[in-house]
Design a protein around this motif. Sequence first.
Motif, PDB file in Angstrom:
ATOM      1  N   SER A 323     -33.251  -6.509  25.100  1.00  0.00           N
ATOM      2  CA  SER A 323     -34.207  -7.035  25.905  1.00  0.00           C
ATOM      3  C   SER A 323     -34.037  -8.547  26.086  1.00  0.00           C
ATOM      4  O   SER A 323     -34.178  -9.079  27.040  1.00  0.00           O
ATOM      5  N   LYS A 324     -33.576  -9.013  24.857  1.00  0.00           N
ATOM      6  CA  LYS A 324     -33.322 -10.692  25.034  1.00  0.00           C
ATOM      7  C   LYS A 324     -32.295 -10.870  26.077  1.00  0.00           C
ATOM      8  O   LYS A 324     -32.347 -11.781  26.738  1.00  0.00           O
ATOM      9  N   ARG A 325     -31.212 -10.304  25.903  1.00  0.00           N
ATOM     10  CA  ARG A 325     -30.165 -10.240  26.779  1.00  0.00           C
ATOM     11  C   ARG A 325     -30.403 -10.150  28.187  1.00  0.00           C
ATOM     12  O   ARG A 325     -30.074 -10.797  29.096  1.00  0.00           O
ATOM     13  N   VAL A 326     -31.230  -9.033  28.656  1.00  0.00           N
ATOM     14  CA  VAL A 326     -31.599  -8.771  29.907  1.00  0.00           C
ATOM     15  C   VAL A 326     -32.400  -9.965  30.556  1.00  0.00           C
ATOM     16  O   VAL A 326     -32.350 -10.489  31.540  1.00  0.00           O
ATOM     17  N   LEU A 327     -33.429 -10.833  29.488  1.00  0.00           N
ATOM     18  CA  LEU A 327     -34.059 -11.736  29.871  1.00  0.00           C
ATOM     19  C   LEU A 327     -33.041 -12.928  30.291  1.00  0.00           C
ATOM     20  O   LEU A 327     -33.378 -13.969  31.187  1.00  0.00           O
ATOM     21  N   ASP A 328     -32.231 -13.300  29.331  1.00  0.00           N
ATOM     22  CA  ASP A 328     -31.149 -14.312  29.602  1.00  0.00           C
ATOM     23  C   ASP A 328     -30.450 -14.142  30.678  1.00  0.00           C
ATOM     24  O   ASP A 328     -30.326 -15.066  31.504  1.00  0.00           O
ATOM     25  N   ALA A 329     -30.087 -12.935  31.072  1.00  0.00           N
ATOM     26  CA  ALA A 329     -29.438 -12.720  32.123  1.00  0.00           C
ATOM     27  C   ALA A 329     -30.292 -12.869  33.551  1.00  0.00           C
ATOM     28  O   ALA A 329     -29.671 -13.388  34.606  1.00  0.00           O
ATOM     29  N   SER A 330     -31.514 -12.541  33.227  1.00  0.00           N
ATOM     30  CA  SER A 330     -32.425 -12.652  34.632  1.00  0.00           C
ATOM     31  C   SER A 330     -32.635 -14.129  35.230  1.00  0.00           C
ATOM     32  O   SER A 330     -32.872 -14.373  36.076  1.00  0.00           O
ATOM     33  N   ARG A 331     -32.374 -14.847  34.070  1.00  0.00           N
ATOM     34  CA  ARG A 331     -32.587 -16.388  34.518  1.00  0.00           C
ATOM     35  C   ARG A 331     -31.237 -16.985  35.481  1.00  0.00           C
ATOM     36  O   ARG A 331     -31.293 -18.118  35.910  1.00  0.00           O
ATOM     37  N   GLN A 332     -30.108 -16.111  35.561  1.00  0.00           N
ATOM     38  CA  GLN A 332     -28.965 -16.533  36.181  1.00  0.00           C
ATOM     39  C   GLN A 332     -28.730 -15.422  37.477  1.00  0.00           C
ATOM     40  O   GLN A 332     -27.975 -16.164  38.342  1.00  0.00           O
ATOM     41  N   ALA A 333     -29.308 -14.412  37.402  1.00  0.00           N
ATOM     42  CA  ALA A 333     -28.906 -13.549  38.515  1.00  0.00           C
ATOM     43  C   ALA A 333     -30.148 -12.372  38.553  1.00  0.00           C
ATOM     44  O   ALA A 333     -30.765 -12.208  37.600  1.00  0.00           O
ATOM     45  N   ASP A 334     -30.054 -11.777  39.816  1.00  0.00           N
ATOM     46  CA  ASP A 334     -30.981 -10.610  40.001  1.00  0.00           C
ATOM     47  C   ASP A 334     -30.403  -9.340  39.572  1.00  0.00           C
ATOM     48  O   ASP A 334     -31.106  -8.337  39.614  1.00  0.00           O
ATOM     49  N   ILE A 335     -29.154  -9.100  39.442  1.00  0.00           N
ATOM     50  CA  ILE A 335     -28.501  -7.912  39.122  1.00  0.00           C
ATOM     51  C   ILE A 335     -28.075  -8.228  37.584  1.00  0.00           C
ATOM     52  O   ILE A 335     -27.273  -9.256  37.270  1.00  0.00           O
ATOM     53  N   VAL A 336     -28.468  -7.361  36.834  1.00  0.00           N
ATOM     54  CA  VAL A 336     -28.143  -7.552  35.438  1.00  0.00           C
ATOM     55  C   VAL A 336     -27.289  -6.606  34.826  1.00  0.00           C
ATOM     56  O   VAL A 336     -27.505  -5.438  34.930  1.00  0.00           O
ATOM     57  N   VAL A 337     -26.076  -6.931  33.889  1.00  0.00           N
ATOM     58  CA  VAL A 337     -25.355  -5.896  33.627  1.00  0.00           C
ATOM     59  C   VAL A 337     -25.175  -6.040  32.006  1.00  0.00           C
ATOM     60  O   VAL A 337     -24.874  -7.268  31.706  1.00  0.00           O
ATOM     61  N   ILE A 338     -25.406  -5.043  31.294  1.00  0.00           N
ATOM     62  CA  ILE A 338     -25.486  -5.017  29.837  1.00  0.00           C
ATOM     63  C   ILE A 338     -24.409  -4.054  29.214  1.00  0.00           C
ATOM     64  O   ILE A 338     -24.433  -2.830  29.613  1.00  0.00           O
ATOM     65  N   LYS A 339     -23.257  -4.742  28.515  1.00  0.00           N
ATOM     66  CA  LYS A 339     -22.289  -3.797  27.989  1.00  0.00           C
ATOM     67  C   LYS A 339     -22.680  -3.510  26.425  1.00  0.00           C
ATOM     68  O   LYS A 339     -22.884  -4.662  25.725  1.00  0.00           O
ATOM     69  N   THR A 340     -22.984  -2.264  25.997  1.00  0.00           N
ATOM     70  CA  THR A 340     -23.492  -2.073  24.507  1.00  0.00           C
ATOM     71  C   THR A 340     -22.484  -2.316  23.545  1.00  0.00           C
ATOM     72  O   THR A 340     -21.295  -1.750  23.987  1.00  0.00           O
ATOM     73  N   LYS A 341     -22.792  -2.540  22.470  1.00  0.00           N
ATOM     74  CA  LYS A 341     -21.817  -2.782  21.305  1.00  0.00           C
ATOM     75  C   LYS A 341     -21.746  -1.310  20.478  1.00  0.00           C
ATOM     76  O   LYS A 341     -20.618  -0.976  20.091  1.00  0.00           O
ATOM     77  N   GLU A 342     -22.732  -0.711  20.658  1.00  0.00           N
ATOM     78  CA  GLU A 342     -22.788   0.709  19.968  1.00  0.00           C
ATOM     79  C   GLU A 342     -22.999   1.833  21.205  1.00  0.00           C
ATOM     80  O   GLU A 342     -23.875   1.471  22.041  1.00  0.00           O
ATOM     81  N   VAL A 343     -23.020   2.952  20.747  1.00  0.00           N
ATOM     82  CA  VAL A 343     -23.188   4.193  21.436  1.00  0.00           C
ATOM     83  C   VAL A 343     -24.691   4.562  21.454  1.00  0.00           C
ATOM     84  O   VAL A 343     -25.438   4.527  20.388  1.00  0.00           O
ATOM     85  N   ARG A 367     -31.877  -4.946  39.813  1.00  0.00           N
ATOM     86  CA  ARG A 367     -31.024  -3.890  39.258  1.00  0.00           C
ATOM     87  C   ARG A 367     -30.604  -4.163  37.876  1.00  0.00           C
ATOM     88  O   ARG A 367     -30.268  -5.190  37.375  1.00  0.00           O
ATOM     89  N   ILE A 368     -30.475  -3.285  37.086  1.00  0.00           N
ATOM     90  CA  ILE A 368     -30.044  -3.106  35.662  1.00  0.00           C
ATOM     91  C   ILE A 368     -28.792  -2.179  35.540  1.00  0.00           C
ATOM     92  O   ILE A 368     -29.196  -0.849  35.890  1.00  0.00           O
ATOM     93  N   ILE A 369     -27.723  -2.656  35.069  1.00  0.00           N
ATOM     94  CA  ILE A 369     -26.704  -1.534  34.898  1.00  0.00           C
ATOM     95  C   ILE A 369     -26.329  -1.717  33.483  1.00  0.00           C
ATOM     96  O   ILE A 369     -26.079  -2.691  32.889  1.00  0.00           O
ATOM     97  N   ILE A 370     -26.302  -0.311  32.939  1.00  0.00           N
ATOM     98  CA  ILE A 370     -26.096  -0.477  31.319  1.00  0.00           C
ATOM     99  C   ILE A 370     -24.708   0.295  31.237  1.00  0.00           C
ATOM    100  O   ILE A 370     -24.407   1.369  31.457  1.00  0.00           O
ATOM    101  N   ILE A 371     -23.860  -0.571  30.609  1.00  0.00           N
ATOM    102  CA  ILE A 371     -22.532   0.303  30.307  1.00  0.00           C
ATOM    103  C   ILE A 371     -22.500   0.559  28.661  1.00  0.00           C
ATOM    104  O   ILE A 371     -22.656  -0.094  27.895  1.00  0.00           O
ATOM    105  N   ASN A 372     -22.208   2.016  28.768  1.00  0.00           N
ATOM    106  CA  ASN A 372     -22.643   2.300  27.156  1.00  0.00           C
ATOM    107  C   ASN A 372     -21.460   3.517  27.146  1.00  0.00           C
ATOM    108  O   ASN A 372     -21.121   4.579  27.863  1.00  0.00           O
ATOM    109  N   ASP A 373     -20.493   3.269  26.088  1.00  0.00           N
ATOM    110  CA  ASP A 373     -19.422   4.127  25.936  1.00  0.00           C
ATOM    111  C   ASP A 373     -18.520   4.426  26.923  1.00  0.00           C
ATOM    112  O   ASP A 373     -18.110   5.528  27.444  1.00  0.00           O
TER     113      ASP A 373
END
Length: 387
Positions: A323-343, A367-373
């Motif tokens: 959630s904090k990473r989404v907030l950090d990313a939102s301060r720089q862009a309207d599309i947020v891409v999160i790559k997870t470290k665990e499955v 938009r939020i894009i989650i990259i998971n596994d």
Amino acid sequence: MYKSKHGVYSPELVQGTAGELTDALSEGYGDIAVDWDTPDHLMLEKLTENVFQFSAAKSYQQLRDITLALRDGEGNLREPGDFMEAVDALGYKYNREWLQTEYYTAVASATAAARWVEYNREADLFPMLRYETVGDNRVRAEHRLLDGIVRHIKDVFWQTYYPPNGFRCRCEALQEPDSDAAETGLPVHLPQVPPMFKTNLAENGLLFPKNHPYYEGVPKDVLRRAMQYLPEDYAYRTRDGYEEHAMLQHEPEAEENRAIAEILAGNGEKDIKLLPRLHEKEIDLRKKYYGEEYVREHPAKCPDSFIGGEPAEFKESGKANMSKRVLDASRQADIVVIKTKEVLTEGYIDMFIKGQWDHDDRLNVKRIIIINDGKTHKYERPEIQKR
């Protein structure tokens, strides 16, 4: 001109020198139309980058010498008139004497590079090259010893002696028109060339040697910044499903961003461009790469990418900090891409995303894009979906 942590930096000086040397590159290489994925385009891409980095290194040394000129040989502060006289002398040396020599060297190097591409393209039919001097009384004795030598294009000889072999060198390597041409022997003692020219510049995509004195002591950040001013045709490199700015090779996050872009492209995202990080004072460049609207809303921020023409920010995160990473990313862009470290389970990801739309501090996120596994989970803000 402005100050950075690495000293004074002058975009104007870099671009002025690069403009002259780019003209030399065009003169030497020839006015040819090339497609982006051809050997000629790849060569021109490398040569153009070399021009801008060389220009940045040169401007760094010139500004350094101007700073040193504030004091005389005994360490005393110069009078204003004496200082200006010293600055004028430096300007003449850097921007007249040396630049003229560099111009002619760039022409020779560009011509040799264009021929190297052509020679390699035709190597199956005409594999032999002949070293040839101009033949007048200005030819250096060392180069005269090489005149007439014929060797296969793959011979190690050309790794050292492919022209130019010094500043203002006028020698050439010419393709033998006879497909059955024979190699000649080599002198018992091959001549020495200046250490910085003891290389095949063309094969390495260079107009100027990597160990030129201008590069001595130049911070990497200075060379990195030079890439910001590349012409549009050579600023971006096409990768597997995405594009990246040439400056990205100097970014600490480059590998991580490339990995994310590759996954996104492999999962259907289109028009992905990885962007350079630009100083907040470089407003014109920021507008050029990020767009006026982005610069107005984010005067000191830099997005990682554009996806489909919209700024996007990439983050890697563990489950606890998403959630904090989404907030950090939102301060720089309207599309947020999160790559997870665990499955994570799809159920957990769906629940997490539903919670994100309820936060008032990230309402700009579309938009939020989650990259998971290795797989992507794509979500659009509900009110946008209803439109």
